[in-house]
Design a protein around this motif. Sequence first.
Motif, PDB file in Angstrom:
ATOM      1  N   ALA A  88      17.557  48.972  16.215  1.00 14.94           N
ATOM      2  CA  ALA A  88      17.958  49.400  17.535  1.00 14.94           C
ATOM      3  C   ALA A  88      18.660  50.864  17.548  1.00 14.94           C
ATOM      4  N   ILE A  89      19.433  50.908  16.340  1.00 17.56           N
ATOM      5  CA  ILE A  89      20.259  52.164  16.320  1.00 17.56           C
ATOM      6  C   ILE A  89      19.226  53.495  16.028  1.00 17.56           C
ATOM      7  N   CYS A  90      18.073  53.110  15.155  1.00 10.95           N
ATOM      8  CA  CYS A  90      16.946  54.224  14.611  1.00 10.95           C
ATOM      9  C   CYS A  90      16.536  54.474  16.030  1.00 10.95           C
ATOM     10  N   GLU A  91      16.055  53.442  16.750  1.00  9.13           N
ATOM     11  CA  GLU A  91      15.360  53.726  18.079  1.00  9.13           C
ATOM     12  C   GLU A  91      16.217  54.581  18.978  1.00  9.13           C
ATOM     13  N   ASP A  92      17.393  54.374  19.041  1.00 11.25           N
ATOM     14  CA  ASP A  92      18.232  54.976  20.022  1.00 11.25           C
ATOM     15  C   ASP A  92      18.503  56.331  19.503  1.00 11.25           C
ATOM     16  N   THR A  93      18.405  56.644  18.110  1.00 11.71           N
ATOM     17  CA  THR A  93      18.555  57.877  17.738  1.00 11.71           C
ATOM     18  C   THR A  93      17.507  58.804  17.938  1.00 11.71           C
TER      19      THR A  93
ATOM     20  N   LYS B  54      15.489  58.635  20.460  1.00  9.17           N
ATOM     21  CA  LYS B  54      15.405  59.069  21.724  1.00  9.17           C
ATOM     22  C   LYS B  54      16.445  60.212  22.231  1.00  9.17           C
ATOM     23  N   ASP B  55      17.789  59.791  21.656  1.00  6.19           N
ATOM     24  CA  ASP B  55      18.877  60.537  22.305  1.00  6.19           C
ATOM     25  C   ASP B  55      18.753  61.905  21.507  1.00  6.19           C
ATOM     26  N   LYS B  56      18.529  61.974  20.264  1.00  5.71           N
ATOM     27  CA  LYS B  56      18.446  63.308  19.380  1.00  5.71           C
ATOM     28  C   LYS B  56      17.043  63.815  19.664  1.00  5.71           C
ATOM     29  N   GLU B  57      16.201  63.364  20.469  1.00  2.94           N
ATOM     30  CA  GLU B  57      14.883  64.018  20.751  1.00  2.94           C
ATOM     31  C   GLU B  57      14.221  64.285  19.410  1.00  2.94           C
TER      32      GLU B  57
END
Length: 226
Positions: free
Chosen positions: A114-119, A121-124
């Motif tokens: 989940a952290i990887c997926e969020d990173t 997306k958030d960091k483009e």
Amino acid sequence: MADQEYWMSLESEQLASKMDERHTNFFVSSSNTIYQTWCKNLYYYYSNVLESQSSLTALNFTGEQGELVQMRVPQARSLIRQLLTLATKQKLAFSAIAETSDRPVVEEMRICDAICEDTVKDKELDLIGETMVENGLVVGTGYLYVPWRTDMGTPFTVDDQGNIIYDGAPDISAPFITDVIYDFTKSVWKDNDWAEVRTRRNRWNLIAQHPDLAVAIKALPSAQRQ
């Protein structure tokens, strides 16, 4: 006579002087021969003028009596952009791998995913990765810079001076070749003992983080005048 002391162990002022020397050597074509190739490739990729007789137009008179108009059309950027689209078509995705299959570990792997997926997306990361690949296709070298920033992330406490302390976060970017200095005499990247990456920071944010250095920071030249 060779230096008797490793330059990275010098005091701050002497170290800065040594770094200035390496900056100069890095961007002098007689010292760094690959720099000539970078300049040529960048010219072909970004310029719409390929006529050696003029730096303002791609048009030139030709023919026996100059009765014809010749126009040189650059194709490097068009071809590389097509290749870039194919190379970066698949979106980035990361997954954590566990060495055991215990239930607590499995739950932790789900959190990591989940952290990887969020990173991503958030960091483009898709856009950053595309920039890195494009740099590599144009000049033969692409960088991905991932420092840990202690001034980013979620605020979680305040120090004795009233400054906000953050929990930190990665700052991911794809610096250009002119923003990375390294020992170009080493043919293999892993053999480099050091590397320097130039980043741009807001002057007033730095003053807020380091109020004791406010005078020195204000005296620094701006990035636009470099």
